[in-house]
Design an enzyme around this catalytic site. Structure first.
Site, short mmCIF file in Angstrom:
data_model
loop_
_atom_site.label_atom_id
_atom_site.label_comp_id
_atom_site.label_asym_id
_atom_site.label_seq_id
_atom_site.Cartn_x
_atom_site.Cartn_y
_atom_site.Cartn_z
N GLU A 1 12.01 13.19 -0.33
CA GLU A 1 10.92 12.51 -1.03
C GLU A 1 9.56 13.04 -0.59
O GLU A 1 8.64 13.22 -1.39
CB GLU A 1 11.01 11.00 -0.78
CG GLU A 1 9.80 10.19 -1.22
CD GLU A 1 9.64 10.10 -2.73
OE1 GLU A 1 10.60 10.40 -3.45
OE2 GLU A 1 8.54 9.75 -3.18
N TYR B 1 8.88 15.99 0.31
CA TYR B 1 8.66 17.27 -0.35
C TYR B 1 8.48 17.11 -1.85
O TYR B 1 7.78 17.89 -2.48
CB TYR B 1 9.78 18.25 0.01
CG TYR B 1 9.67 18.61 1.47
CD1 TYR B 1 8.69 19.51 1.88
CD2 TYR B 1 10.43 17.98 2.44
CE1 TYR B 1 8.52 19.79 3.22
CE2 TYR B 1 10.25 18.25 3.77
CZ TYR B 1 9.30 19.15 4.16
OH TYR B 1 9.11 19.41 5.49
N THR C 1 6.87 27.08 5.24
CA THR C 1 5.57 26.46 4.99
C THR C 1 4.45 27.40 5.43
O THR C 1 3.43 27.54 4.75
CB THR C 1 5.46 25.11 5.74
OG1 THR C 1 6.67 24.39 5.52
CG2 THR C 1 4.29 24.31 5.25
N SER D 1 13.26 5.79 -13.76
CA SER D 1 12.18 6.53 -14.39
C SER D 1 12.10 7.95 -13.83
O SER D 1 12.02 8.92 -14.58
CB SER D 1 10.87 5.79 -14.18
OG SER D 1 9.78 6.64 -14.37
N SER D 2 12.17 8.06 -12.49
CA SER D 2 12.05 9.38 -11.87
C SER D 2 13.21 10.28 -12.26
O SER D 2 13.02 11.47 -12.52
CB SER D 2 12.03 9.26 -10.35
OG SER D 2 10.86 8.62 -9.95
N HIS E 1 15.00 13.40 11.89
CA HIS E 1 13.83 13.53 12.76
C HIS E 1 12.92 12.31 12.65
O HIS E 1 11.96 12.19 13.39
CB HIS E 1 13.07 14.85 12.53
CG HIS E 1 12.36 14.96 11.22
ND1 HIS E 1 12.13 16.17 10.62
CD2 HIS E 1 11.82 14.04 10.40
CE1 HIS E 1 11.47 15.98 9.49
NE2 HIS E 1 11.27 14.70 9.34
N HIS E 2 13.22 11.42 11.71
CA HIS E 2 12.50 10.13 11.66
C HIS E 2 13.15 9.12 12.61
O HIS E 2 12.67 8.00 12.72
CB HIS E 2 12.51 9.57 10.24
CG HIS E 2 11.84 10.46 9.25
ND1 HIS E 2 10.50 10.34 8.96
CD2 HIS E 2 12.29 11.50 8.51
CE1 HIS E 2 10.16 11.27 8.06
NE2 HIS E 2 11.23 11.99 7.78
N ASP F 1 7.14 20.99 -27.03
CA ASP F 1 7.10 19.65 -26.44
C ASP F 1 8.12 19.62 -25.31
O ASP F 1 8.74 20.64 -25.00
CB ASP F 1 7.41 18.56 -27.47
CG ASP F 1 6.82 17.21 -27.08
OD1 ASP F 1 7.09 16.77 -25.95
OD2 ASP F 1 6.08 16.61 -27.87
N HIS G 1 13.23 12.00 3.36
CA HIS G 1 12.61 13.26 3.70
C HIS G 1 12.45 14.20 2.51
O HIS G 1 11.37 14.72 2.29
CB HIS G 1 13.22 13.95 4.91
CG HIS G 1 12.18 14.89 5.47
ND1 HIS G 1 11.17 14.44 6.27
CD2 HIS G 1 11.90 16.17 5.19
CE1 HIS G 1 10.33 15.43 6.49
NE2 HIS G 1 10.75 16.50 5.86
N SER H 1 -1.35 26.86 -6.06
CA SER H 1 -1.00 28.26 -6.31
C SER H 1 -1.48 28.73 -7.68
O SER H 1 -1.54 29.93 -7.93
CB SER H 1 0.51 28.48 -6.20
OG SER H 1 0.97 28.05 -4.95
N LYS I 1 3.76 30.05 2.88
CA LYS I 1 2.91 29.61 1.78
C LYS I 1 1.44 29.66 2.18
O LYS I 1 0.59 30.16 1.44
CB LYS I 1 3.29 28.20 1.33
CG LYS I 1 4.71 28.09 0.84
CD LYS I 1 4.92 26.90 -0.07
CE LYS I 1 4.30 27.08 -1.40
NZ LYS I 1 5.01 28.02 -2.28
N ARG J 1 1.72 1.89 15.31
CA ARG J 1 1.34 1.68 13.91
C ARG J 1 1.77 0.29 13.46
O ARG J 1 2.52 -0.40 14.13
CB ARG J 1 1.96 2.76 13.03
CG ARG J 1 3.45 2.71 12.96
CD ARG J 1 4.01 3.94 12.30
NE ARG J 1 3.91 3.87 10.85
CZ ARG J 1 4.77 4.48 10.00
NH1 ARG J 1 5.75 5.20 10.48
NH2 ARG J 1 4.64 4.38 8.71
N TRP K 1 6.94 0.05 4.00
CA TRP K 1 7.51 0.73 2.82
C TRP K 1 8.87 1.32 3.14
O TRP K 1 9.62 1.67 2.25
CB TRP K 1 6.55 1.80 2.30
CG TRP K 1 6.69 3.14 2.93
CD1 TRP K 1 6.10 3.55 4.09
CD2 TRP K 1 7.44 4.26 2.45
NE1 TRP K 1 6.45 4.84 4.37
CE2 TRP K 1 7.27 5.31 3.37
CE3 TRP K 1 8.24 4.50 1.33
CZ2 TRP K 1 7.88 6.56 3.22
CZ3 TRP K 1 8.85 5.75 1.20
CH2 TRP K 1 8.66 6.75 2.13
N HIS L 1 0.84 -1.20 0.00
CA HIS L 1 0.00 0.00 0.00
C HIS L 1 0.88 1.25 0.00
O HIS L 1 0.68 2.16 -0.81
CB HIS L 1 -0.94 0.00 1.21
CG HIS L 1 -1.57 1.33 1.51
ND1 HIS L 1 -2.61 1.83 0.76
CD2 HIS L 1 -1.31 2.26 2.45
CE1 HIS L 1 -2.96 3.02 1.24
NE2 HIS L 1 -2.19 3.31 2.27
#
Lengths: 517, 376
Positions: free
Chosen positions: A247, A249, A320, A161-162, A294-295, A97, A245, A260, A323, A442, A133, A68
């Protein structure tokens, strides 16, 4: 288009180098993955409806949470944003293009194979990847099931790919802007993607490194993550979150961009603080490289590291906040109307802010000792990813689909979709804050009795949210097939090059560059 | 609008905290305040940052709601033209920054206090295993495993669930109150995490590394927590239970525990019935989560024991497998985890249950021989 036979019809999509076709392919893949990943979410919520083992065993439960997460992150959010980028960036900067059309084709066509490989692990002998994950070592190395190798290969493909997609986007934005389209005139969506693309190029190789080290630990006798051989399991976490991290963002910055674009359009007022919006995205991207640990506050890092990462994490609240304040000020004294894209954008701002505020709570290290790895964290990141990233994508699709198809979507159905989604999301994820604070960890397939009520509520919410996405599916299929013709401008307050071309957008646009004043 | 539902929710929670103080003492809405100085500091920090967030949220959402209600095109409101304001934009960089600095000060203080593991009275080593905890009292030379004691029948829904479903163990960690106890946390296999919300302690157990934490409990009582790091199939089934006793009760417990160990009769010959009774119980605790109560296992990773080659084959091989596990599979070695009595009983049970009627009765002495043979 006319085709002599079905083979040509298929090959058109396989061999296409057109940015609009490839954008469509990305979005379609993302839509299919949304329902696969969402189905897994419903299996998880179904099992958690009541305490006790209901209909899946703990082993399958762990496979579900792993797939998931991987599918939603790599298969839904990321491809959807690349799809939006493919469709919109050339039209928004007045380019004919993407800069590298053949590579564009390849970077898409890797993905269906990557996800086929990943999902095929469910049908193999032995469990599919079952370590979450985040695939922490040594659970994923020494203790990982044989299917882990397929997972590693799939992640490598997704990374390829990315990276190619990101290179293409940077090359397009830097080289193919129409005359007069200076950098500080770029639409915010384009800016957000430019910065996101740099993040992708910086961190996807790190992820590739992490899974390669896993592979060699598993099969070639290295001990990167094994203390017995001189390695360190925490090394894995450092590498993973150095990718992980930024990732986060990568998944939210393009949504900032979409919102925006939408809020000024339906406020009939220019975006407040364009310059500070661009600066805020850049600062967030920069800080995202300095907060990874921080993880890992409870994993045993030193006091000095904990203090540093607490301060740097808290600092992210500043750009943040800028924004959010800018969006609210854009709306303030505007002339607001609430078509579906605007509803999703407003929903985004409110609910993303809640996710952001719980993120601020999580940055306080001593409090994080209680929040860490509980449902509080699950609530937090679902608030920023579902009504955050996903609402951003939905808003963007409703916003631009009239331009893509030449038809207006069904507004009433769109509004139903929004309201059911908003109710569903909150009923699902808000109670998870309480569960986490009350002590529910979790990734558990079963739980103690005092957590029953809120889990039941969450499952009901998940069913509402999950099934209301079928409205979205029906709506876009109907819009592709027909519907009220859209004008060129589509929206009253629309500004930007993409609204100057006909609806639907012709197969080739801006073959001669427009003049931007 | 989206806000309305949200406000209702906020009112509900905020109202809950304000008007029903009992709500956060007992109900499951908020974090427990806990029974240690650290857990109370954490709770205060948590409430502080919570209120900061609530106030910020209310201000932002109120302004937004005002615009949503009054600045509508349908009301004929004409859009203003402004789109930049340098003072305002600077203000909302500086003000949040100041708030953050003010938050960081108390947070840093608590964090530094939490990391002070000096001047402890005694040390307990906590080791995570898939899927149980081991506690070693370094000063007392006591050590034991702590297993989930909720029967499989409750998990499968065949029996009504008890009040401490999934939060109960056979042997809790017993600690004295009013002592600063150093906790050394490590793991034997994968990463686990030892968490007791009431104590405000959460520490990852990382294999090959020892991490420190400490606890000072104020009140006697039973405090329950769980493993919080995904550690494999039974991650949800390895609770932590801490029993805090007064010094006098704690000393009694230590003495009792040591006497019990001395009273074991190493040379006793067990009857098959005795072995089967203990075996069924121990099998339920240690083996049934994977191999299942009915001995049929789960797929290929957790093979069936019913009619299996191992359970019907040579006894020595069977014992060897249970003692040392199988490399590269989920089967771990139980040589350090179980006593000779328990091992003998489990193996006897496996060889005679579910129609595996070998008739064998394995004695603790058989296990001891093989265990020693291993050491030489």
């Amino acid at each position: 288009m006319e085709y002599a036979n079905p083979w040509q019809r298929i090959m058109r999509w396989v061999t296409t180098t057109n940015h609009k076709d490839i954008g469509t392919l990305y979005l379609m893949l993302s839509l299919v993955m949304l329902f696969i990943g969402g189905g897994m979410a419903l299996i998880i919520r179904g099992e958690l409806f009541m305490p006790g083992q209901q209909f899946i065993d703990p082993s399958f439960y762990n496979q579900m949470i792993t797939l998931h997460g991987l599918i939603m992150v790599f298969g839904v959010i990321m491809p959807a944003f690349v799809g939006l980028a493919n469709w919109q960036i050339p039209m928004m900067i007045g380019a004919p293009d993407m800069a590298l059309p053949r590579m564009n084709n390849w970077s898409f066509w890797i993905l269906p194979f990557a996800f086929t490989i990943l999902i095929s692990t469910l049908f193999m002998n032995g469990p599919a990847p079952n370590f979450g994950w985040t695939f922490y070592a040594p659970l994923s190395t020494t203790y990982g099931p044989p299917s882990t190798d397929f997972f590693i290969f799939a992640v490598h493909l997704m990374g390829l790919s990315s990276i190619m997609g990101a290179i293409n986007i940077i090359a397009t934005i830097l080289n193919l802007r129409a005359p007069g389209m200076r950098m500080m005139k770029l639409p915010i969506f384009v800016w957000s993607w430019l910065i996101t693309a740099f993040l992708l190029i910086a961190v996807m190789p790190v992820l590739a490194g992490a899974v390669t080290m896993m592979l060699t630990d598993r099969h070639f006798g290295t001990s990167f993550f094994n203390a017995a051989g001189g390695g360190d399991p925490l090394l894995f976490q450092h590498i993973f979150w150095f990718f992980g991290h930024p990732e986060v963002y990568i998944m939210i910055l393009p949504a900032f961009g979409v919102v925006s674009q939408i809020i000024p359009t339906f406020s009939r007022k220019k975006l407040f603080g364009y310059g500070s919006m661009v600066a805020a995205i850049a600062v967030i991207a920069f800080l995202s490289f300095l907060v990874w640990a921080h993880h890992m506050f409870v994993s045993g890092i030193s006091l000095g590291a904990e203090l540093f990462f607490m301060y740097s994490t808290m600092l992210i609240a500043v750009p943040t906040g800028v924004k959010v304040f800018n969006w609210v000020t854009t709306m303030f004294r505007g002339s607001l109307s609430f078509e579906t894209p605007m509803l999703f954008a407003v929903g985004f701002v409110v609910l993303f802010t809640i996710g952001g505020l719980s993120g601020l709570m999580l940055s306080i290290v001593p409090a994080d000792f209680q929040y860490h790895d509980t449902y509080f964290v699950v609530a937090h990141f679902h608030y920023v990813l579902v009504p955050g990233a996903l609402f951003g994508i939905l808003a963007g699709v409703y916003f631009w689909i009239p331009k893509w198809t030449g038809h207006m979507y069904n507004e009433a159905m769109g509004k139903w979709h929004f309201w059911l989604s908003v109710i569903g999301v909150n009923v699902t994820f808000f109670p998870m804050h309480f569960l986490g604070l009350a002590g529910m960890p979790r990734r558990v397939p079963d739980y103690a009795l005092q957590f029953t009520d809120f889990n039941m509520v969450a499952t009901v919410g998940a069913v509402i949210f999950g099934f209301s996405q079928l409205l979205f599916l029906v709506n876009i299929i109907k819009t592709i097939r027909g519907g009220k013709p859209a004008t060129d401008e589509v929206w009253e307050g629309a500004e930007g090059l993409e609204w100057t071309i006909p609806s639907p957008a012709p197969y080739h646009t801006f073959q001669t560059p427009p003049e931007v004043r | 609008m989206a806000l309305r539902g949200l406000f209702k929710k906020l009112t509900f929670i905020v109202g809950g905290f304000c008007f029903f103080p009992a709500l956060y003492a007992e109900s499951a809405l908020n974090m427990p305040r806990g029974v240690t100085p650290v857990s109370r500091d954490i709770f205060d920090l948590h409430m502080l940052i919570f209120w900061v967030c609530v106030v910020i949220g209310i201000i932002v959402f109120a302004i937004m709601l005002y615009a949503i209600i009054f600045h509508r095109k349908s009301r004929g409101y004409k859009a203003a033209k402004f789109h930049d304001h340098i003072t305002v934009e600077l203000a909302w960089v500086i003000v949040p920054f100041i708030i953050l600095v003010l938050m960081a000060i108390p947070a840093s203080k608590v964090l530094i206090k939490m990391n002070d593991t000096n001047h402890t009275d005694q040390t307990v080593k906590i080791t995570g295993y898939q899927w149980k905890w081991r506690y070693d009292y370094l000063k007392e030379d006591i050590g034991f495993f702590s297993n989930l004691s909720t029967p499989q029948a409750q998990i499968q829904g065949k029996e009504p669930k008890g009040p401490y479903y999934l939060l109960e163990v056979d042997k809790p960690l017993v600690l004295p109150i009013k002592q600063k106890i150093r906790l050394l946390v490590t793991s034997n296999d994968v990463i686990h995490s030892w968490w007791v919300p009431q104590l405000g302690v959460k520490r990852d157990a990382v294999p090959g590394f020892i991490h420190e934490s400490w606890v000072y409990i104020d009140e006697p009582g039973i405090y329950r927590g769980q493993c919080t790091e995904l550690c494999g199939i039974n991650h949800g089934f390895m609770p932590v239970v801490v029993e805090a006793l007064t010094q006098a009760d704690y000393d009694k417990w230590i003495t009792g525990h040591k006497q019990q160990a001395q009273q074991a009769q190493p040379d006793k010959t067990w009857t098959k019935e005795e072995l089967m009774t203990l075996g069924e119980k121990s099998y339920g605790t240690y083996c049934a989560v994977c191999h299942q109560v009915n001995g049929e296992g789960m797929g290929d990773i957790y093979p069936a024991l019913k009619k299996s080659k191992i359970a019907l084959g040579p006894i020595k091989k069977h014992i060897d497998l249970v003692l040392h596990g199988v490399q590269g599979t989920a089967m771990q070695g139980f040589i350090d985890q179980l006593t000779d009595d328990e091992l003998a009983a489990i193996i006897t049970f496996e060889r005679n249950a579910w129609g595996n009627d070998t008739g064998d009765a394995v004695q603790p002495s058989d296990i001891r021989k093989l265990r020693k043979g291993d050491e030489s």
